[in-house]
Design a protein around this motif. Structure first.
Motif, short mmCIF file in Angstrom:
data_model
loop_
_atom_site.label_atom_id
_atom_site.label_comp_id
_atom_site.label_asym_id
_atom_site.label_seq_id
_atom_site.Cartn_x
_atom_site.Cartn_y
_atom_site.Cartn_z
N LEU A 26 0.58 -1.09 -0.05
CA LEU A 26 0.06 0.16 -0.27
C LEU A 26 1.12 1.39 0.42
CD1 LEU A 26 -2.42 -1.06 2.83
CD2 LEU A 26 -3.37 -0.68 0.37
N TYR A 27 1.63 1.55 0.75
CA TYR A 27 2.81 2.36 0.57
C TYR A 27 3.29 2.91 -0.23
CZ TYR A 27 6.41 5.26 1.60
OH TYR A 27 7.63 6.36 1.33
N VAL A 28 4.37 1.60 -1.44
CA VAL A 28 4.48 1.61 -2.87
C VAL A 28 3.56 2.33 -3.58
CG1 VAL A 28 5.60 0.82 -4.82
CG2 VAL A 28 6.05 0.50 -1.84
N LYS A 29 2.15 1.47 -3.47
CA LYS A 29 1.13 1.65 -4.47
C LYS A 29 1.03 3.74 -3.82
CE LYS A 29 -3.38 0.91 -6.17
NZ LYS A 29 -4.11 2.12 -6.65
N SER A 30 0.78 4.27 -3.13
CA SER A 30 0.91 5.27 -2.63
C SER A 30 1.56 6.51 -3.53
CB SER A 30 0.28 5.66 -1.28
OG SER A 30 1.24 5.03 -0.70
N VAL A 31 3.22 6.12 -3.47
CA VAL A 31 3.69 6.54 -4.33
C VAL A 31 3.68 6.45 -5.57
CG1 VAL A 31 6.40 6.89 -5.01
CG2 VAL A 31 5.99 5.87 -2.36
N LEU A 32 2.81 5.46 -6.25
CA LEU A 32 3.37 6.24 -7.22
C LEU A 32 1.93 6.51 -8.51
CD1 LEU A 32 3.34 1.74 -8.18
CD2 LEU A 32 4.92 3.43 -9.15
N ASP A 33 0.50 6.56 -6.91
CA ASP A 33 -0.50 7.69 -7.20
C ASP A 33 -0.02 8.82 -7.16
OD1 ASP A 33 -2.07 5.55 -8.17
OD2 ASP A 33 -2.56 4.89 -5.78
N LYS A 34 0.84 9.79 -5.96
CA LYS A 34 1.35 10.47 -5.48
C LYS A 34 1.74 11.29 -6.72
CE LYS A 34 3.85 13.44 -2.65
NZ LYS A 34 2.75 13.97 -2.74
N LEU A 35 2.61 10.23 -8.00
CA LEU A 35 4.13 10.77 -8.88
C LEU A 35 3.01 10.55 -9.90
CD1 LEU A 35 7.49 9.24 -7.20
CD2 LEU A 35 6.46 11.81 -6.99
N PHE A 36 2.87 9.45 -10.14
CA PHE A 36 1.69 9.49 -11.67
C PHE A 36 -0.23 9.05 -10.80
CE2 PHE A 36 5.91 7.61 -12.03
CZ PHE A 36 6.78 8.48 -13.03
N PRO A 37 -0.07 9.77 -11.14
CA PRO A 37 -1.95 9.84 -11.09
C PRO A 37 -2.58 9.38 -12.26
CG PRO A 37 -1.44 12.29 -10.82
CD PRO A 37 -0.31 11.57 -10.93
N LYS A 38 -4.34 9.08 -11.83
CA LYS A 38 -4.87 9.02 -12.90
C LYS A 38 -5.71 10.22 -13.57
CE LYS A 38 -6.42 4.03 -12.25
NZ LYS A 38 -7.43 3.19 -11.65
N ASP A 39 -5.90 10.42 -14.69
CA ASP A 39 -5.82 11.58 -15.42
C ASP A 39 -7.33 11.98 -14.54
OD1 ASP A 39 -6.65 14.18 -16.83
OD2 ASP A 39 -8.03 13.43 -17.61
N ASN A 40 -8.00 11.57 -13.26
CA ASN A 40 -9.39 11.72 -13.04
C ASN A 40 -9.27 11.71 -11.13
OD1 ASN A 40 -9.38 8.73 -12.45
ND2 ASN A 40 -11.34 8.36 -12.94
N GLN A 41 -8.16 11.37 -10.64
CA GLN A 41 -7.58 11.34 -9.82
C GLN A 41 -7.82 12.57 -8.48
OE1 GLN A 41 -4.51 8.39 -9.59
NE2 GLN A 41 -4.85 7.89 -7.20
N LEU A 42 -7.28 13.68 -9.06
CA LEU A 42 -6.86 14.63 -8.19
C LEU A 42 -7.77 15.76 -9.59
CD1 LEU A 42 -2.93 14.39 -8.24
CD2 LEU A 42 -4.79 13.85 -6.73
N ASN A 43 -8.78 16.61 -8.55
CA ASN A 43 -9.27 18.37 -9.38
C ASN A 43 -8.00 18.53 -9.74
OD1 ASN A 43 -8.65 20.35 -7.51
ND2 ASN A 43 -9.66 19.29 -5.93
N ASP A 44 -8.48 19.59 -10.65
CA ASP A 44 -7.95 20.78 -11.46
C ASP A 44 -6.30 21.29 -10.79
OD1 ASP A 44 -8.88 20.20 -13.78
OD2 ASP A 44 -10.23 21.45 -13.92
N HIS A 45 -7.51 22.18 -9.50
CA HIS A 45 -6.60 22.80 -8.52
C HIS A 45 -5.47 22.03 -7.50
CE1 HIS A 45 -8.55 26.17 -9.10
NE2 HIS A 45 -9.75 25.74 -8.76
#
Length: 301
Positions: free
Chosen positions: A90-109
Motif C-alpha cells: 500500500l505504501y509503494v502504491k501510494s507513492v506511484l499514485d502521488k507521482l503518476f496519478p490517473k487523469d481523474n484522480q486529482l481535481n484541477d487545482h
C-alpha cells in the motif's frame, strides 16, 4: 498500436538507520507540502501528517519537566519489524499514485499545484504528470505485489497497457516519456531512495514505430535500450560542421539544457565522427558516454 509495459522490483533495506532516515524524510516532505497548501496535499499511505500546534503558556511552563522523548516507530520500521507485507504494498502504491496519478484522480487545482510544487522541491517529490491515457479516456492500474529477494522484503511493480490512440490532453505523459520517467522516479524519489533499491533486472518498455524499445537503468538518470544505443553508435558519420561549436567533453560541465543542445562525437585518428545522441545536460554525463565519446557538437540557443 501504442503500448507500455514493464516490471520494476523495489527491495527494502534491512538497515534500521536507513529506515529511520526514510521515515523522517517522508514526514518532513509531507509536512512541508501540507504547510504550503493543505487542501492540495496528496499524502502517502501510513503517514497521518498534521501541522504542529503552538504550545499554550501552561504547556510551555511544563516543558522542562517533560520526560525525554522515546524513539518513535514509524511506518517503514513497523513494516520490517512486523513483516507487514500488505502495508508495504500500500505504501509503494501510494507513492506511484502521488507521482503518476490517473487523469481523474486529482481535481484541477490539486493537479496544478502538485505539478509545479514549490521552488525548493526535489525532483520526483511532486506529481510528474498523469499516467498515459487513450483518446477514449482509458488508462491502467499499477500491479504491486509483495516479493522477497534473498531475505529482503520488497515489491514487484508491473503494468501493461495497449491503446489505439493516445489522448491529446496536456497533462498526460506520452508512452516514451513515461517509460523513462517511471525508472527515474522509482530510483530517485525522496520517498523511496533512502530505503529502497531498484533491482538491476527492472525494465520499462514502449512501442515506437511498431518497434519495442526496452529500457534499463544503466546509470544515474540514464535509461536506455542497449541494442538501440549500439545501432546509434555504429551509424556515426564524419562531422560536417555548420553553425555549432565543437567542444571537448571536459569543457561541458557548466552547460545545461537551458543553454542549448548538442550531439555527442568521437575523435578517431584526428577525424571527428558525430552521433545523433543528445545527452541530458542537466545531469552528469553517464559513464558509458564519458568513456566512449570525446566531444560534443554544441548549439547555443
Amino acid at each position: 498500436m501504442p503500448s507500455i509495459q514493464g516490471q520494476v522490483d523495489l527491495i527494502l533495506t534491512n538497515d534500521d538507520i536507513e529506515l529511520q532516515i526514510q521515515d523522517e524524510v517522508n514526514i518532513e516532505k509531507l509536512t512541508q507540502q501540507l504547510n504550503e497548501q493543505a487542501e492540495h496535499l496528496v499524502g502517502l499511505y501510513g503517514y497521518d501528517i498534521k501541522l504542529p500546534q503552538k504550545a499554550s503558556k501552561s504547556k510551555k511552563k511544563n516543558i522542562l519537566h517533560k520526560k525525554p522523548k522515546v524513539h518513535n516507530i514509524y511506518l517503514l520500521e513497523h513494516i520490517l519489524q512486523q513483516r507487514d507485507t500488505k502495508s508495504l504494498e500500500l505504501y509503494v502504491k501510494s507513492v506511484l499514485d502521488k507521482l503518476f496519478p490517473k487523469d481523474n484522480q486529482l481535481n484541477d487545482h490539486q493537479l496544478l499545484h502538485n505539478l509545479f510544487g514549490s521552488y525548493n522541491a526535489e525532483r520526483y517529490e511532486y506529481t510528474i504528470r498523469c499516467r498515459p491515457l487513450s483518446d477514449d479516456n482509458k488508462t491502467f492500474d499499477f500491479n504491486v505485489k509483495y516479493q522477497e529477494y534473498d531475505g529482503h522484503m520488497g515489491v514487484q511493480i508491473t503494468w501493461d497497457f495497449t491503446y489505439n490512440k493516445k489522448s491529446n490532453k496536456g497533462d498526460i505523459l506520452s508512452s516514451d516519456t513515461f517509460a523513462h520517467e517511471i525508472l527515474y522516479a522509482l530510483s530517485e524519489s525522496p520517498f523511496l531512495r533512502y530505503a529502497f533499491t531498484l533491482h538491476s533486472e527492472s525494465y520499462s518498455r514502449y512501442t515506437e514505430h511498431n518497434r519495442n524499445i526496452t529500457l534499463k537503468l544503466i546509470d544515474y538518470h540514464f535509461a536506455t535500450d542497449l541494442a538501440v544505443l549500439k545501432n546509434e553508435i555504429s551509424g556515426m558519420a564524419e562531422l560536417v560542421e555548420d553553425d555549432g561549436d565543437l567542444l571537448p567533453l571536459e569543457m561541458t560541465d557548466s552547460l545545461l539544457n537551458y543553454d542549448g543542445w548538442g550531439y555527442l562525437c568521437k575523435e578517431v585518428d584526428g577525424k571527428i565522427y558525430n552521433s545523433y545522441i543528445m545527452p541530458d545536460m542537466d545531469y552528469e554525463l553517464p559513464k558509458l558516454y564519458a568513456e566512449y565519446f570525446t566531444h560534443i557538437y554544441w548549439y547555443n540557443k
